[in-house]
Design a protein around this motif. Structure first.
Motif, PDB file in Angstrom:
ATOM      1  N   LEU A   1      -0.381   5.218  -8.347  1.00  0.00           N
ATOM      2  CA  LEU A   1       0.365   5.378  -6.281  1.00  0.00           C
ATOM      3  C   LEU A   1      -1.028   4.155  -5.708  1.00  0.00           C
ATOM      4  O   LEU A   1      -2.345   4.392  -5.996  1.00  0.00           O
ATOM      5  CB  LEU A   1       0.080   6.203  -5.762  1.00  0.00           C
ATOM      6  CG  LEU A   1      -0.590   6.154  -3.978  1.00  0.00           C
ATOM      7  CD1 LEU A   1       0.817   5.615  -3.425  1.00  0.00           C
ATOM      8  CD2 LEU A   1      -0.662   7.459  -3.512  1.00  0.00           C
ATOM      9  N   THR A   2      -0.658   3.106  -5.355  1.00  0.00           N
ATOM     10  CA  THR A   2      -1.033   1.474  -4.836  1.00  0.00           C
ATOM     11  C   THR A   2      -2.010   2.458  -3.680  1.00  0.00           C
ATOM     12  O   THR A   2      -1.158   3.377  -2.521  1.00  0.00           O
ATOM     13  CB  THR A   2      -0.287   1.202  -4.488  1.00  0.00           C
ATOM     14  OG1 THR A   2       0.441   1.474  -2.923  1.00  0.00           O
ATOM     15  CG2 THR A   2       0.015  -0.184  -5.904  1.00  0.00           C
ATOM     16  N   LEU A   3      -3.452   2.483  -3.372  1.00  0.00           N
ATOM     17  CA  LEU A   3      -3.838   2.338  -2.117  1.00  0.00           C
ATOM     18  C   LEU A   3      -3.980   1.512  -1.230  1.00  0.00           C
ATOM     19  O   LEU A   3      -4.620   1.389  -0.060  1.00  0.00           O
ATOM     20  CB  LEU A   3      -5.288   2.848  -2.911  1.00  0.00           C
ATOM     21  CG  LEU A   3      -4.906   4.320  -3.535  1.00  0.00           C
ATOM     22  CD1 LEU A   3      -6.679   4.805  -4.065  1.00  0.00           C
ATOM     23  CD2 LEU A   3      -5.124   5.260  -2.686  1.00  0.00           C
ATOM     24  N   THR A   4      -3.509   0.404  -2.150  1.00  0.00           N
ATOM     25  CA  THR A   4      -4.062  -1.036  -1.225  1.00  0.00           C
ATOM     26  C   THR A   4      -2.928  -2.090  -1.217  1.00  0.00           C
ATOM     27  O   THR A   4      -2.200  -1.432  -2.351  1.00  0.00           O
ATOM     28  CB  THR A   4      -4.931  -1.928  -0.991  1.00  0.00           C
ATOM     29  OG1 THR A   4      -5.195  -2.608  -2.866  1.00  0.00           O
ATOM     30  CG2 THR A   4      -6.138  -0.733  -0.963  1.00  0.00           C
TER      31      THR A   4
ATOM     32  N   GLU B 202     -10.000  10.157   0.553  1.00  0.00           N
ATOM     33  CA  GLU B 202      -9.664   9.476  -0.743  1.00  0.00           C
ATOM     34  C   GLU B 202     -10.942  10.475  -1.158  1.00  0.00           C
ATOM     35  O   GLU B 202     -10.650  10.042  -2.690  1.00  0.00           O
ATOM     36  CB  GLU B 202      -9.216   8.004  -0.479  1.00  0.00           C
ATOM     37  CG  GLU B 202      -8.029   7.738  -0.042  1.00  0.00           C
ATOM     38  CD  GLU B 202      -6.837   6.902   0.007  1.00  0.00           C
ATOM     39  OE1 GLU B 202      -6.123   6.180   0.411  1.00  0.00           O
ATOM     40  OE2 GLU B 202      -8.572   5.430   0.095  1.00  0.00           O
TER      41      GLU B 202
ATOM     42  N   TYR C 250      -2.828  10.625  -9.266  1.00  0.00           N
ATOM     43  CA  TYR C 250      -3.309  12.233  -8.526  1.00  0.00           C
ATOM     44  C   TYR C 250      -2.052  13.144  -9.484  1.00  0.00           C
ATOM     45  O   TYR C 250      -1.413  13.229  -9.807  1.00  0.00           O
ATOM     46  CB  TYR C 250      -3.272  11.794  -6.943  1.00  0.00           C
ATOM     47  CG  TYR C 250      -1.991  11.834  -7.213  1.00  0.00           C
ATOM     48  CD1 TYR C 250      -1.439  12.747  -6.232  1.00  0.00           C
ATOM     49  CD2 TYR C 250      -0.948  10.059  -6.485  1.00  0.00           C
ATOM     50  CE1 TYR C 250      -0.204  12.743  -5.139  1.00  0.00           C
ATOM     51  CE2 TYR C 250      -0.288  10.336  -6.103  1.00  0.00           C
ATOM     52  CZ  TYR C 250       0.488  11.513  -5.733  1.00  0.00           C
ATOM     53  OH  TYR C 250       2.168  11.213  -4.773  1.00  0.00           O
TER      54      TYR C 250
ATOM     55  N   ARG D 223      -4.473  17.568  -2.947  1.00  0.00           N
ATOM     56  CA  ARG D 223      -4.659  16.420  -4.016  1.00  0.00           C
ATOM     57  C   ARG D 223      -6.160  15.879  -4.742  1.00  0.00           C
ATOM     58  O   ARG D 223      -6.758  16.426  -4.189  1.00  0.00           O
ATOM     59  CB  ARG D 223      -3.936  15.423  -3.292  1.00  0.00           C
ATOM     60  CG  ARG D 223      -4.268  13.948  -4.233  1.00  0.00           C
ATOM     61  CD  ARG D 223      -3.855  12.578  -3.668  1.00  0.00           C
ATOM     62  NE  ARG D 223      -4.876  12.553  -2.668  1.00  0.00           N
ATOM     63  CZ  ARG D 223      -4.221  11.114  -2.141  1.00  0.00           C
ATOM     64  NH1 ARG D 223      -3.263  10.107  -1.724  1.00  0.00           N
ATOM     65  NH2 ARG D 223      -5.425  10.875  -1.432  1.00  0.00           N
TER      66      ARG D 223
ATOM     67  N   ALA E  74      -5.400   0.999  -6.502  1.00  0.00           N
ATOM     68  CA  ALA E  74      -4.420   2.254  -7.256  1.00  0.00           C
ATOM     69  C   ALA E  74      -5.106   3.418  -8.005  1.00  0.00           C
ATOM     70  O   ALA E  74      -5.786   3.788  -8.579  1.00  0.00           O
ATOM     71  CB  ALA E  74      -3.274   1.660  -7.999  1.00  0.00           C
TER      72      ALA E  74
ATOM     73  N   PRO F 195       0.702  -1.451  -0.147  1.00  0.00           N
ATOM     74  CA  PRO F 195       0.271   0.016   0.201  1.00  0.00           C
ATOM     75  C   PRO F 195       1.180   1.226  -0.124  1.00  0.00           C
ATOM     76  O   PRO F 195       1.993   1.727   0.352  1.00  0.00           O
ATOM     77  CB  PRO F 195      -0.726  -0.084   0.870  1.00  0.00           C
ATOM     78  CG  PRO F 195      -0.982  -1.874   1.566  1.00  0.00           C
ATOM     79  CD  PRO F 195       0.137  -2.124   1.306  1.00  0.00           C
ATOM     80  N   HIS F 196       0.462   2.964  -1.033  1.00  0.00           N
ATOM     81  CA  HIS F 196       1.533   3.784  -0.928  1.00  0.00           C
ATOM     82  C   HIS F 196       2.670   3.325  -1.181  1.00  0.00           C
ATOM     83  O   HIS F 196       3.258   4.397  -1.074  1.00  0.00           O
ATOM     84  CB  HIS F 196       0.893   4.068   0.353  1.00  0.00           C
ATOM     85  CG  HIS F 196      -0.293   3.966   1.641  1.00  0.00           C
ATOM     86  ND1 HIS F 196      -1.258   4.315   0.427  1.00  0.00           N
ATOM     87  CD2 HIS F 196      -0.576   3.981   2.949  1.00  0.00           C
ATOM     88  CE1 HIS F 196      -2.589   4.588   1.808  1.00  0.00           C
ATOM     89  NE2 HIS F 196      -2.088   3.891   2.883  1.00  0.00           N
ATOM     90  N   GLN F 197       2.644   2.550  -2.415  1.00  0.00           N
ATOM     91  CA  GLN F 197       3.669   2.517  -3.018  1.00  0.00           C
ATOM     92  C   GLN F 197       3.778   3.004  -4.438  1.00  0.00           C
ATOM     93  O   GLN F 197       2.037   2.858  -4.958  1.00  0.00           O
ATOM     94  CB  GLN F 197       3.594   0.804  -3.444  1.00  0.00           C
ATOM     95  CG  GLN F 197       5.159   0.769  -3.532  1.00  0.00           C
ATOM     96  CD  GLN F 197       5.909  -0.518  -3.556  1.00  0.00           C
ATOM     97  OE1 GLN F 197       5.729  -1.735  -3.440  1.00  0.00           O
ATOM     98  NE2 GLN F 197       7.593  -1.141  -4.399  1.00  0.00           N
TER      99      GLN F 197
END
Length: 208
Positions: A73-76, A155, A38, A46, A35, A16-18
């Motif tokens: 950006l990954t969210l999970t 988000e 943004y 954002r 993902a 996540p967040h990568q």
């Protein structure tokens, strides 16, 4: 029948967040996870521009030579298949699949531009819930009238152009009226037709 792309490497796993970065000649199909792409204002505010869910290719624009977007950006946690770009020597089915993925992203963003510009706060959030449910259903990740919902209120605010406080107040009102049910990371829509009315959907509108 789904089209199989040539697998470039083994399945890729992301935390996540990568950041998933643009790679020369390759793109990714998400198998599991969420993902986004943004943009930021100078003060750090954002706006989430594109939301990627299971089944999506992120980002087909990478293979067109476009400089935007450069990264996702990954969210999970994400499980994704790295895919080779075979637009030149691939068969017609592969080329159609790629261009379909690209055109779907553009149509989603046109609809979301209308949503941000003309729909009210309640309509925006209802539209977001419906779009996510329909996309998850098409990907085989919906169960009855419910699906996973992996967005925080922050988000949701970044997608809808609202404040987190406004998002919270709007969602609580929708819950009270029985329009949605949110239990942890699960979304249930008791009456999809009612929520379509709340979201100001066109009668013949189809979510891709």
């Amino acid at each position: 029948m789904s089209v199989q792309f040539e697998t470039a490497r083994p399945v890729a796993l992301f935390k996540p967040h990568q950041i998933i970065r643009k790679e020369q000649g390759a793109l990714f199909r998400i198998q599991e996870g969420w993902a986004c792409h943004y943009a930021l204002l100078p003060d750090g505010r954002r706006q989430i521009i594109t939301l990627y869910l299971p089944g999506d290719i992120c980002d087909p624009r990478w293979v067109t030579g476009s400089d935007e977007p450069e990264e996702v950006l990954t969210l999970t946690a994400i499980k994704a298949s790295p895919l080779s770009n075979r637009l030149i020597d691939g068969d017609d089915a592969e080329r159609r699949e790629f261009w379909r993925a690209l055109s779907v992203i553009e149509r989603r963003q046109r609809r979301w531009l209308l949503t941000l510009g003309r729909r009210s706060a309640g309509e925006r959030i209802a539209y977001l819930f419906l779009e996510i449910y329909e996309r998850m259903r098409r990907a085989g990740f919906a169960y009855g009238q419910q699906c996973a919902f992996n967005l925080t209120q922050t988000e949701i605010a970044d997608l809808t152009g609202l404040t987190s406080v406004h998002v919270n107040r709007t969602i609580q009102g929708m819950r009270t009226r029985g329009q949605i049910e949110l239990d942890g990371r699960w979304l249930r829509i008791p009456d999809p037709d009612l929520l379509r009315q709340v979201a100001a959907f066109h009668a013949d509108e189809v979510v891709e």
